[in-house]
Motif scaffolding. Structure first.
Motif, mmCIF file in Angstrom:
data_model
loop_
_atom_site.group_PDB
_atom_site.id
_atom_site.type_symbol
_atom_site.label_atom_id
_atom_site.label_comp_id
_atom_site.label_asym_id
_atom_site.label_seq_id
_atom_site.Cartn_x
_atom_site.Cartn_y
_atom_site.Cartn_z
ATOM 1 N N VAL A 201 -59.584 80.952 23.713
ATOM 2 C CA VAL A 201 -59.000 79.671 24.090
ATOM 3 C C VAL A 201 -59.124 78.608 23.000
ATOM 4 C CG1 VAL A 201 -59.190 77.747 25.724
ATOM 5 C CG2 VAL A 201 -59.309 80.106 26.550
ATOM 6 N N LEU A 202 -60.284 78.510 22.339
ATOM 7 C CA LEU A 202 -60.498 77.415 21.391
ATOM 8 C C LEU A 202 -59.535 77.443 20.194
ATOM 9 C CD1 LEU A 202 -64.404 77.088 21.385
ATOM 10 C CD2 LEU A 202 -62.711 75.685 22.579
ATOM 11 N N PRO A 203 -59.341 78.592 19.522
ATOM 12 C CA PRO A 203 -58.346 78.588 18.433
ATOM 13 C C PRO A 203 -56.939 78.257 18.920
ATOM 14 C CG PRO A 203 -59.771 80.508 18.274
ATOM 15 C CD PRO A 203 -60.039 79.885 19.607
ATOM 16 N N ALA A 204 -56.586 78.762 20.109
ATOM 17 C CA ALA A 204 -55.261 78.471 20.654
ATOM 18 C C ALA A 204 -55.121 76.993 21.005
ATOM 19 C CB ALA A 204 -55.007 79.332 21.896
ATOM 20 N N SER A 205 -56.202 76.373 21.490
ATOM 21 C CA SER A 205 -56.164 74.950 21.812
ATOM 22 C C SER A 205 -55.894 74.120 20.561
ATOM 23 C CB SER A 205 -57.490 74.523 22.446
ATOM 24 O OG SER A 205 -57.746 75.246 23.632
ATOM 25 N N LEU A 206 -56.521 74.480 19.465
ATOM 26 C CA LEU A 206 -56.278 73.776 18.203
ATOM 27 C C LEU A 206 -54.851 73.993 17.731
ATOM 28 C CD1 LEU A 206 -57.331 72.221 15.709
ATOM 29 C CD2 LEU A 206 -57.951 74.438 14.729
ATOM 30 N N ALA A 207 -54.388 75.228 17.815
ATOM 31 C CA ALA A 207 -53.041 75.547 17.325
ATOM 32 C C ALA A 207 -51.971 74.801 18.096
ATOM 33 C CB ALA A 207 -52.813 77.055 17.421
ATOM 34 N N LEU A 208 -52.099 74.756 19.415
ATOM 35 C CA LEU A 208 -51.094 74.075 20.230
ATOM 36 C C LEU A 208 -51.138 72.566 20.029
ATOM 37 C CD1 LEU A 208 -51.318 76.128 23.546
ATOM 38 C CD2 LEU A 208 -49.621 76.305 21.730
ATOM 39 N N ARG A 209 -52.264 72.063 19.574
ATOM 40 C CA ARG A 209 -52.375 70.631 19.302
ATOM 41 C C ARG A 209 -51.736 70.261 17.960
ATOM 42 N NH1 ARG A 209 -55.817 66.441 21.365
ATOM 43 N NH2 ARG A 209 -54.979 64.526 20.429
ATOM 44 N N LEU A 210 -51.818 71.165 16.981
ATOM 45 C CA LEU A 210 -51.364 70.844 15.634
ATOM 46 C C LEU A 210 -49.970 71.371 15.308
ATOM 47 C CD1 LEU A 210 -54.623 71.532 13.563
ATOM 48 C CD2 LEU A 210 -53.844 69.373 14.566
ATOM 49 N N ALA A 211 -49.604 72.530 15.867
ATOM 50 C CA ALA A 211 -48.375 73.203 15.447
ATOM 51 C C ALA A 211 -47.146 72.544 16.043
ATOM 52 C CB ALA A 211 -48.422 74.673 15.844
ATOM 53 N N ARG A 212 -46.046 72.641 15.304
ATOM 54 C CA ARG A 212 -44.764 72.124 15.785
ATOM 55 C C ARG A 212 -43.823 73.231 16.234
ATOM 56 N NH1 ARG A 212 -43.115 67.171 11.641
ATOM 57 N NH2 ARG A 212 -45.003 65.903 11.988
ATOM 58 N N GLY A 213 -44.219 74.465 16.031
ATOM 59 C CA GLY A 213 -43.402 75.606 16.436
ATOM 60 C C GLY A 213 -44.282 76.744 16.896
ATOM 61 N N PHE A 214 -43.669 77.728 17.553
ATOM 62 C CA PHE A 214 -44.435 78.829 18.125
ATOM 63 C C PHE A 214 -45.052 79.696 17.035
ATOM 64 C CE2 PHE A 214 -44.831 83.032 20.131
ATOM 65 C CZ PHE A 214 -45.604 82.683 21.222
ATOM 66 N N ALA A 215 -44.288 80.027 16.007
ATOM 67 C CA ALA A 215 -44.814 80.853 14.920
ATOM 68 C C ALA A 215 -45.965 80.152 14.207
ATOM 69 C CB ALA A 215 -43.707 81.191 13.926
ATOM 70 N N ALA A 216 -45.834 78.848 14.015
ATOM 71 C CA ALA A 216 -46.913 78.091 13.381
ATOM 72 C C ALA A 216 -48.158 78.082 14.253
ATOM 73 C CB ALA A 216 -46.455 76.662 13.107
ATOM 74 N N ALA A 217 -47.979 78.016 15.564
ATOM 75 C CA ALA A 217 -49.113 78.036 16.485
ATOM 76 C C ALA A 217 -49.875 79.352 16.379
ATOM 77 C CB ALA A 217 -48.634 77.811 17.917
ATOM 78 N N ILE A 218 -49.149 80.457 16.287
ATOM 79 C CA ILE A 218 -49.791 81.761 16.135
ATOM 80 C C ILE A 218 -50.593 81.816 14.833
ATOM 81 C CG2 ILE A 218 -49.384 84.232 15.821
ATOM 82 C CD1 ILE A 218 -48.922 83.370 18.651
ATOM 83 N N ALA A 219 -49.979 81.348 13.747
ATOM 84 C CA ALA A 219 -50.651 81.399 12.432
ATOM 85 C C ALA A 219 -51.903 80.525 12.416
ATOM 86 C CB ALA A 219 -49.679 80.958 11.348
ATOM 87 N N ILE A 220 -51.808 79.310 12.946
ATOM 88 C CA ILE A 220 -52.965 78.413 12.962
ATOM 89 C C ILE A 220 -54.072 78.975 13.844
ATOM 90 C CG2 ILE A 220 -53.750 76.129 13.696
ATOM 91 C CD1 ILE A 220 -51.016 75.044 12.886
ATOM 92 N N SER A 221 -53.689 79.545 14.970
ATOM 93 C CA SER A 221 -54.672 80.105 15.892
ATOM 94 C C SER A 221 -55.462 81.242 15.236
ATOM 95 C CB SER A 221 -53.981 80.601 17.161
ATOM 96 O OG SER A 221 -54.903 81.093 18.094
ATOM 97 N N VAL A 222 -54.769 82.157 14.589
ATOM 98 C CA VAL A 222 -55.439 83.279 13.927
ATOM 99 C C VAL A 222 -56.322 82.783 12.787
ATOM 100 C CG1 VAL A 222 -55.074 85.361 12.554
ATOM 101 C CG2 VAL A 222 -53.680 84.950 14.583
ATOM 102 N N ALA A 223 -55.814 81.848 12.001
ATOM 103 C CA ALA A 223 -56.596 81.312 10.885
ATOM 104 C C ALA A 223 -57.873 80.637 11.386
ATOM 105 C CB ALA A 223 -55.757 80.319 10.083
ATOM 106 N N ALA A 224 -57.758 79.862 12.460
ATOM 107 C CA ALA A 224 -58.935 79.185 13.022
ATOM 108 C C ALA A 224 -59.922 80.203 13.590
ATOM 109 C CB ALA A 224 -58.508 78.205 14.108
#
Length: 300
Positions: A201-224
């Motif tokens: 949940v925590l990486p996904a929470s960060l990704a959905l807060r920062l990303a502007r698109g779905f693909a970006a959300a996936i990338a940020i979540s994995v990186a975090a």
């Protein structure tokens, strides 16, 4: 000796890389589907499977893995029956799994002491069987999301639209529940039953807060997720702290830093926007000259 001179630390980092590449992706889908508590639920069901395996003399890791998959299927089946109460299946399965785990653990007093690794995680004691299960889950997950990326995207945002578009919503939901159970069971050795949702949940929470698109959300979540796992493992080794709790706290710290950074950036953008408007207004006023009779004459 250096950290990577130890075989158990090598296995720990391999386990972290495998789980960190899959669990945050599932977290993005779960958050968007309003099913964030599903990871916690399946972790309790997996604990019941581990207890059952220990009582019957089966491999605890495999038993927990199978129980988590069955738990995912049960939740999805109940969700079909309680469409108007989406949180009810999660509550039913969570309480049932936890109750079953407590009862099974009471049958053998020796289980309570050995279960601390499952409750809080013991990634430095990852066995070859657990590492193989993680590798299998990572490979299946890579193929699953690559092949079903578009149908899953439609299912996540609007099941009715996905059904109209020809997506087999029922079977896709069941397959996603099964894979979520697999991932949760595989992630338990990393952070434990009590903290497994933090890895999802925590990486996904960060990704959905920062990303502007779905693909970006996936990338940020994995990186975090990978950053939190590798940093947590390193810190736990050198500071002699529990790996599971350390990873969870670092993931939480990354989330808080991301939220704070976004707020600071928003304030800077708003201030720069107000400053630009003020400058434009001052420029417009400076381009007018007062006439002798008090009227304003433009430069045009």
């Amino acid at each position: 000796m250096a950290m990577f001179d130890y075989a158990f630390m090598q296995r720990a980092f391999w386990a972290g890389a495998l789980i960190g590449s899959i669990a945050p992706v599932i977290g993005v889908y779960l958050m968007l589907r309003r099913q964030a508590l599903l990871a916690d639920t399946l972790s309790h069901v997996s604990l019941a499977g581990v207890a059952l395996g220990a009582v019957l003399g089966w491999n605890p890791a495999v038993a927990g893995f199978a129980a988590a998959i069955l738990g995912g299927l049960l939740i999805e089946q109940l969700r079909q029956s309680y469409r108007a109460y989406s949180e009810m299946p999660v509550a039913i399965v969570m309480t049932s799994g936890l109750a079953l785990a407590v009862v099974l653990m009471s049958l053998r007093s020796s289980l309570s002491q050995s279960f601390s690794a499952y409750l809080f995680g013991s990634i430095v004691a990852v066995s070859d069987t657990q590492l193989a299960l993680m590798a299998g889950v990572a490979l299946v997950g890579a193929a699953y999301f690559a092949v079903l990326r578009r149908p899953l995207y439609s299912l996540t945002f609007d099941e009715e639209t996905a059904r109209i578009g020809g997506v087999s919503v029922k079977w896709l939901s069941f397959s996603f529940a099964v894979f979520t159970g697999m991932a949760v069971a595989a992630a338990i050795p990393v952070v434990g039953v009590l903290l497994v949702s933090s890895l999802i949940v925590l990486p996904a929470s960060l990704a959905l807060r920062l990303a502007r698109g779905f693909a970006a959300a996936i990338a940020i979540s994995v990186a975090a997720g990978l950053t939190g796992i590798f940093s947590g493992l390193t810190a736990s080794y050198y500071l002699d702290m529990p790996p599971g709790g350390t990873i969870a706290l670092i993931l939480l710290l990354i989330l808080l830093i991301g939220i704070a950074g976004q707020k600071v950036r928003g304030r800077v953008v708003r201030r720069s926007g107000r400053s630009a408007k003020r400058t434009a207004r001052d420029t417009e006023e400076s381009m007018t000259l007062p006439s002798k009779d008090g009227e304003r004459l433009t430069m045009e």
